[in-house]
Design a protein around this motif. Structure first.
Motif, short mmCIF file in Angstrom:
data_model
loop_
_atom_site.label_atom_id
_atom_site.label_comp_id
_atom_site.label_asym_id
_atom_site.label_seq_id
_atom_site.Cartn_x
_atom_site.Cartn_y
_atom_site.Cartn_z
N ARG A 133 0.95 -1.07 0.59
CA ARG A 133 -0.12 -0.21 0.28
C ARG A 133 1.14 1.63 0.07
NH1 ARG A 133 -4.04 3.49 1.16
NH2 ARG A 133 -5.02 3.68 2.92
N LYS A 134 0.71 2.20 -1.05
CA LYS A 134 1.56 3.25 -1.11
C LYS A 134 1.12 4.16 0.10
CE LYS A 134 -1.02 3.96 -5.12
NZ LYS A 134 -0.70 4.05 -6.33
N ASP A 135 1.93 5.19 1.05
CA ASP A 135 1.69 6.07 2.08
C ASP A 135 0.60 7.29 2.06
OD1 ASP A 135 3.02 8.27 0.97
OD2 ASP A 135 4.71 7.09 1.20
N ALA A 136 -0.11 7.55 2.77
CA ALA A 136 -1.02 8.43 2.66
C ALA A 136 -0.87 9.71 1.83
CB ALA A 136 -1.47 8.92 4.09
N THR A 137 0.33 9.80 1.98
CA THR A 137 0.89 11.65 1.48
C THR A 137 1.16 10.90 -0.21
OG1 THR A 137 2.55 11.48 3.24
CG2 THR A 137 2.58 12.73 1.08
N ALA A 138 0.94 9.54 -0.70
CA ALA A 138 1.32 9.30 -1.93
C ALA A 138 0.10 9.27 -2.49
CB ALA A 138 2.21 8.46 -2.25
N ASP A 139 -1.39 8.62 -1.56
CA ASP A 139 -2.51 8.60 -1.97
C ASP A 139 -3.04 9.91 -1.89
OD1 ASP A 139 -2.71 5.51 -2.46
OD2 ASP A 139 -3.83 5.64 -0.24
N ASN A 140 -2.84 11.20 -1.16
CA ASN A 140 -3.52 12.34 -1.46
C ASN A 140 -3.13 13.46 -2.61
OD1 ASN A 140 -5.19 11.78 1.15
ND2 ASN A 140 -3.22 12.61 2.44
N PHE A 141 -1.59 12.57 -3.13
CA PHE A 141 -1.19 13.90 -3.94
C PHE A 141 -1.71 13.37 -5.58
CE2 PHE A 141 1.72 13.79 -8.08
CZ PHE A 141 1.85 15.02 -7.34
N GLU A 142 -2.57 12.09 -5.82
CA GLU A 142 -2.66 11.22 -6.44
C GLU A 142 -4.22 12.16 -6.71
OE1 GLU A 142 -2.36 7.46 -6.75
OE2 GLU A 142 -0.09 6.70 -7.45
N ASN A 143 -4.88 11.82 -5.95
CA ASN A 143 -6.46 12.57 -5.78
C ASN A 143 -6.33 13.62 -6.29
OD1 ASN A 143 -7.11 9.80 -4.96
ND2 ASN A 143 -7.43 10.04 -2.68
N ILE A 144 -5.98 14.42 -5.81
CA ILE A 144 -5.67 16.17 -5.90
C ILE A 144 -5.53 15.86 -7.15
CG2 ILE A 144 -3.93 18.41 -4.87
CD1 ILE A 144 -3.87 17.34 -2.50
N THR A 145 -3.81 15.35 -8.11
CA THR A 145 -3.92 15.67 -9.11
C THR A 145 -4.82 15.35 -10.13
OG1 THR A 145 -1.31 14.75 -8.44
CG2 THR A 145 -2.13 14.62 -11.56
N ALA A 146 -6.34 13.68 -10.01
CA ALA A 146 -7.23 13.44 -10.01
C ALA A 146 -8.02 14.52 -10.15
CB ALA A 146 -7.65 12.41 -10.07
N ILE A 147 -8.34 15.21 -9.61
CA ILE A 147 -9.70 16.01 -9.38
C ILE A 147 -8.73 17.21 -10.26
CG2 ILE A 147 -10.17 18.04 -7.05
CD1 ILE A 147 -9.98 15.92 -5.68
N SER A 197 -7.93 17.52 -12.58
CA SER A 197 -7.76 17.09 -13.96
C SER A 197 -9.42 16.86 -14.85
CB SER A 197 -7.58 15.04 -14.08
OG SER A 197 -7.95 13.84 -14.02
N LEU A 198 -10.12 17.17 -13.26
CA LEU A 198 -11.60 16.94 -13.68
C LEU A 198 -12.10 18.66 -12.91
CD1 LEU A 198 -11.99 13.81 -11.88
CD2 LEU A 198 -12.09 13.97 -14.63
N GLN A 199 -11.34 19.06 -13.43
CA GLN A 199 -12.20 20.93 -12.92
C GLN A 199 -11.98 21.95 -14.16
OE1 GLN A 199 -13.54 21.31 -9.95
NE2 GLN A 199 -12.71 19.21 -10.13
#
Length: 378
Positions: free
Chosen positions: A2-16, A18-20
């Motif tokens: 499992r990736k750490d929470a910081t990496a998950d948060n970064f990926e989530n922010i990047t994904a969001i 891209s949808l704006q």
């Protein structure tokens, strides 16, 4: 692992991020793994998303129009059951995500969607004409009056692509004639028009020019990607009115303008008359000037000269009595030119009808026309 929470948060922010996009919807076809991942992310990680799935209803309508001889609901439902059982319904068609409203909508894919949405146009617009029109690109400058025009062009699907130019934003005082909500105050007019059209038909390709039409973007507006087939000019700026027509004439692009008062419609067929004077040659201050000299003179006009030139263009004889009274009050009891919602709606209809006939080669003239209800109904 499992990736750490910081990496998950970064990926989530990047994904969001891209949808704006401010006015373009996101298309997701679930047989594509990347699209499926984005779809799952939207549903599982984005707050406040509304999922709207009416795909069976749309499929039923598609089956109905392709089997017009079906007479009973039972027979139609039987066909729907047979066809839907052969599909993975979640993956059928396309999911469209609207970033500004956080709606995730399940729709028929492009060809089926257009076939169903324009079915009630037949045969006022034939299937062959529908194919011609979907290849056309129309530019609209000025999205106050132009909002009604742009939406009506999209509603009737007179084109497959629109370019919308306006620097201005929605104010409360615009809402006597623009079909917007109070939540839209402060939103750019071109972006708001693009959103409304995307919610009607996400397959119409829209590009917004939120600085308005400028010397820096005029070439891209007219010829970027695909040359405009027609220009609708509805802006308040005299320099833009003249510069856009000079550009359209150089490219042999026809221009339409609705002036609202007394149902006034102008058509300039620069595609058929490349030497035609702009605005029917009605501007006395610009008589005998070259295009370059006319553009240079625009920056030197006094407010009074601009006003007088605007009156020359419209023609004092074409101004209604109510509008004449209003003009006397500008700067005294009112701050701008009055426009009524009914007149704006009429203008959208007139421009759309004439645009369709021009693009289909059914109307081949320049001119000035009136559809004045005070004269027609009294």
């Amino acid at each position: 692992m499992r990736k750490d929470a910081t990496a998950d948060n970064f990926e989530n922010i990047t994904a969001i991020q891209s949808l704006q996009h401010p006015y373009r919807p996101v298309f997701l076809r679930l047989e594509n793994p990347d699209d499926k991942n984005t779809y799952d992310f939207i549903k599982e990680n984005m707050a406040g998303v509304e999922v709207i799935d009416t795909i069976l209803r749309q499929l039923k309508e598609l089956i109905k129009i392709r089997n017009a001889g079906i007479r009973t609901e039972e027979a139609l439902n039987r066909l729907l059951k047979e066809q839907s059982e052969q599909l993975i319904l979640e993956e059928y068609g396309v999911w469209v995500f609207y970033p500004w409203s956080k709606k995730l909508v399940h729709l028929l894919d492009k060809e089926d969607f257009i076939e169903v949405r324009t079915n009630r146009n037949l045969y006022k617009i034939t299937p062959e004409e529908r194919q011609v029109l979907r290849s056309k690109t129309i530019g609209v400058i000025g999205l106050s009056v132009g909002q009604s025009v742009a939406f009506m062009l999209a509603l009737e699907r007179v084109c497959g692509a629109l370019r919308l130019a306006d620097f201005d934003t929605i104010d409360l005082s615009n809402m006597n004639r623009l079909a917007v909500g109070v939540q839209d105050i402060g939103v750019n007019k071109a972006i708001l028009a693009a959103r409304k059209i995307a919610e009607l038909d996400p397959y119409i390709d829209i590009t917004c020019y939120t600085d308005g039409l400028t010397d820096g973007n005029i070439d891209d507006f007219f010829t970027g990607g695909q040359r405009l087939d027609l220009l609708v000019e509805e802006c308040d700026s005299l320099p833009v009115k003249i510069k856009s027509r000079i550009k359209a004439r150089s490219l042999k692009i026809p221009v339409i303008m609705d002036t609202n008062d007394k149902g006034l419609l102008d058509v300039e067929r620069f595609d058929l008359e490349p030497d035609r004077p702009v605005l029917h040659g009605r501007m006395k201050l610009f008589e005998g000037l070259t295009d370059e000299a006319a553009v240079a003179k625009l920056d030197q006009l006094t407010p009074r000269e601009r006003f007088d030139t605007t009156i020359d263009i419209v023609g004092a004889e074409n101004i209604s009595e109510r509008m004449k009274q209003s003009l006397k009050e500008i700067g005294i009891s009112i701050t701008g030119w009055p426009q009524l919602g009914s007149a704006v709606g009429l203008g959208g209809a007139m421009v759309t009808d004439v645009s369709r006939r021009i693009l289909l080669g059914q109307y081949n003239a320049s001119g000035r026309y009136h559809v004045d209800f005070y004269d027609l109904i009294n």
